[in-house]
Structure formats: C-alpha cells, structure tokens
Design a protein around this motif. Sequence first.
Motif, mmCIF file in Angstrom:
data_model
loop_
_atom_site.group_PDB
_atom_site.id
_atom_site.type_symbol
_atom_site.label_atom_id
_atom_site.label_comp_id
_atom_site.label_asym_id
_atom_site.label_seq_id
_atom_site.Cartn_x
_atom_site.Cartn_y
_atom_site.Cartn_z
ATOM 1 N N SER A 147 0.833 -1.200 0.000
ATOM 2 C CA SER A 147 0.000 0.000 0.000
ATOM 3 C C SER A 147 0.869 1.252 0.000
ATOM 4 N N ARG A 148 0.220 2.341 -0.351
ATOM 5 C CA ARG A 148 0.915 3.623 -0.367
ATOM 6 C C ARG A 148 1.260 4.056 1.062
ATOM 7 N N TYR A 205 1.449 6.719 3.757
ATOM 8 C CA TYR A 205 0.887 8.023 4.071
ATOM 9 C C TYR A 205 1.711 8.685 5.168
#
Length: 354
Positions: A169-170, A172
């Motif tokens: 996942s990205r 953040y």
Amino acid sequence: MDTALLLKLAVALAPVILLLVVFERLDVFRLVSPGSVLAYAAAGAALAALSYAVNGHVMDGLPIGFTDYSRYVAPVIEEVLKGLIIVGLFALDRVGFKLDAAIAGFAVGAGFSVFENGYYLWLFREANLGVWIVRGFGTAVMHGGATALFAVITHEFSEHQAHHQGRHSRLYPWVFLPGLMVAIAIHSAFNHLPGDPLLAMLAAMVVIPITLLAVFSRGGATAHEWLEHDHEGHARMLADIRAGRFADTEDGRAITATAQRFPPRIRADVGAWIELQLMLVLRAEEIILAFERGERPEVGEAEHAEFQRLHQLGRTIGHAARHAIQPHLRFSRSDLYEMHMLRHRVGAGTNHKA
C-alpha cells in the motif's frame, strides 16, 4: 595529540560505535551490509552538520533561552532531520524487516552523534573527562536509540497499514508520525536532565540497548516466520504459473484481462517477466534463510544474467503495463526489499570478480 585528549575522544565516540557493531553482528540474516551501515552513518554525520547550522539560525530568531530551546525545539529539529533518511529508505523500499529498520536507524543516529561529539570535542577540548563520558555513554546512545525506535515504530505502522490496505500500500505521512513523536519525546526527556547527567546517561545506557535487544530478539523470530511463509507462498505461486493454474485465480484473471489490452509481442513477455520476478524473490529468500543457518551462499553471474533479462523484459513491456500488472502480483515491501538486497549482493559479487 596528548593522552588526555585521546581518552576523551575514546569515551566520546567509542560507546555508540561499539553498540552499532554489536547490533550489526546480531543481524544473522545479513540484511544490512557493512557498506550500507557506513553510508547511513555518513548521512547521519552530514545531518548533524546541517542541524548545527539550522539550530543556530532558529535559536537566534526565538525569544527563549538555551535551556528551553534544548528541551523543546532542538529535539524536534534534530529528530526530523535524522528521520528524513528513514523516510527515504521506506519510500524506496529499502527497509524490509524490523531488524534492518533498527540497524539503519541506529546507524544514522550513531553517525549524527559521532560528528556532534567530535565537533564539540574540537571546540571544548578543555572540558573535563566527565563531560565526554556523559556525552559518549549518554547523548550519543540516545541519538542512536531515538532514531532506531523511530524506524522500528514506523515499520510496525507500515505493516499494519499494509495488512489492512494491501501488501504494498501507499505510505501516508501519518505512518511516520508516531515514531517521530516517540523519538522527539526521548530526546526531549534526556535534555530535561542537564542537572542530573549521570541519571540521564544511565537511563540511555540501560533502557535503549535493552529495548533494541528485545527488538532484535522478537524481530529475528518474526523475520524467520515471515520468510518461511512468504517462501512457501511464492513457490506455490510459481508452481501454479508453470502448471497453468494461476490463470484461474482472481489475480491471474485480472492479469490476463489487463494483458489482453497490450500488443501480442508484449503479451508474450508479460508471463516471462512475472515468472522471472518470482524466481528472483524466491532466490533472495533462500539466500537470506541460508545466512540465518550460518551458510554463505554464492551469488554471481547466473543471478546477474537474470536481473539483466528482467530489466530487458521490463523495458519491452513498458512502464504503463508494469504499473497495471504489479499490484496483482501482491509483492510486499519486504519482497521488493529482498530483491533489492539480492541485486546489491549480485552487484558486489560481480564487481569483486571483475
């Protein structure tokens, strides 16, 4: 250089360097090369030089005394600067497990403290030996430990995010905030004890090594379990691809549907590109597990040729196609890190032979 100055230099620099060597040796998986450790430490030293200039400029512009500045402002500036290296390593998938996160973080902090203590010793060489004992066994260890814990906590939160949002996942910004807050709190708490330097030194020398040793103990077991589980999963996926079963899975159907949009010459290379990536990830995991067993597996020309072939296939397929297919392979940050480590070992091996 007189004997007294040499002794001051030793107690100011040696403790954190020795701890860094110990932590690097505890990495039975050999995830972080000595060259990388030196590079991280050099980056930390460069950031210490930068922080000296930044602190001087900021302190001149704030209407507070040195004591309050050292307690509440300097920890923020210095931990943010040190943390930039860790953020970059996570962003580039250069951190795979808590073990290498801890080593990278401690190396950055160690480099920072070596420059800082060396510079202060050059400025204040007449200060008594007790000052350098406190700085060497206390301040330096605090710098290394704070950045190491920032990296470890960030790794924990990034893994939690990946578990809920997908394996790769990205990242953040909020993922980095808890670890940064902890690092700043440790640094600030240490700087709140200028009147009791022995207590600050003892706290740093006891709490930080014990905490990091616990991370290494737990992190080693977790890394082994992760590697074994991932190795089995990747081997099963490769067997399914070669047997034609992968095309019937959800990801296989998605890849097939995506590949249908490409020209025929590209579709033919997509399967080879996927299979070669899996082979390299499996090889990387086998090598890391071999290091854990105390073995020293050979890497060289065969892996070098496979990486060259992977690069050629990637160029043929193109960035857009790779970007569309990659999520369906479900490689984690650890998987990408393992491939990076294998590529690094292959490069080092072939360069040595040359």
